[in-house]
Design a protein around this motif. Sequence first.
Motif, mmCIF file in Angstrom:
data_model
loop_
_atom_site.group_PDB
_atom_site.id
_atom_site.type_symbol
_atom_site.label_atom_id
_atom_site.label_comp_id
_atom_site.label_asym_id
_atom_site.label_seq_id
_atom_site.Cartn_x
_atom_site.Cartn_y
_atom_site.Cartn_z
ATOM 1 N N THR A 51 0.821 -1.222 0.000
ATOM 2 C CA THR A 51 0.000 0.000 0.000
ATOM 3 C C THR A 51 0.849 1.264 0.000
ATOM 4 N N LEU A 52 1.961 1.259 0.720
ATOM 5 C CA LEU A 52 2.839 2.439 0.715
ATOM 6 C C LEU A 52 3.498 2.612 -0.652
ATOM 7 N N ILE B 194 0.983 4.225 -2.823
ATOM 8 C CA ILE B 194 0.901 5.674 -2.610
ATOM 9 C C ILE B 194 2.026 6.371 -3.359
ATOM 10 N N TRP C 261 1.259 6.329 -7.082
ATOM 11 C CA TRP C 261 0.224 7.331 -7.383
ATOM 12 C C TRP C 261 0.836 8.725 -7.405
ATOM 13 N N LEU D 60 -5.697 7.553 -5.649
ATOM 14 C CA LEU D 60 -4.925 7.187 -4.461
ATOM 15 C C LEU D 60 -5.374 5.832 -3.912
ATOM 16 N N HIS E 154 -4.649 2.965 -6.397
ATOM 17 C CA HIS E 154 -3.248 2.541 -6.434
ATOM 18 C C HIS E 154 -2.873 1.728 -5.193
ATOM 19 N N MET E 155 -3.454 2.061 -4.065
ATOM 20 C CA MET E 155 -3.178 1.290 -2.848
ATOM 21 C C MET E 155 -3.725 -0.132 -2.994
#
Length: 167
Positions: free
Chosen positions: A104-105, A108, A111, A140, A143-144
């Motif tokens: 997930t990071l 980010i 994105w 956002l 993309h996560m």
Amino acid sequence: MTKFKLWPAIAAGTAAGIIAGMVKMGWENLMPPRTPARDATNPPQQTLENFGVSTEAAHATYSYNGHDLPWPSYLVHYGFSTTFGVAYMVLGHYLPILKLGHGTLFGIGAWAGAHLFALPAMKVVPAAKDQPMEEHVSELLGHMIWMWTIDAVGSKVYERKVEQSNH
């Protein structure tokens, strides 16, 4: 600890990128990032045009069940997704910090790098300050979820491929 194996990581990243690309497309059906007017030429089509592909070729379609579907957009979309899937699976082995938050990071970062900087600089989308909040929220979160899917699928496929190669 098993030794890192490049080809299983590439295969896993490719498979994960394809599946995550489907997830991202599904997400955009739930939360479209752009208005219909802005999507008349979507970012993959605009990118192709910016690289010299004719408008006709960038907007080419195939028909399925009465829908005209933009296959060049799909090539760019899935090319992007599989490239990031492979990069994540390979680079994540050498730089484990990339895998914090199960992708997930990284999502980010992808994105921000793409939608806040690179795509506006390439004149594919408006400047970040001129994009509507709905676009930022959709992209956002999308993309996560996209990178979380790459992490989940890629990790499982990699484990399987390594297990198979050890037998």
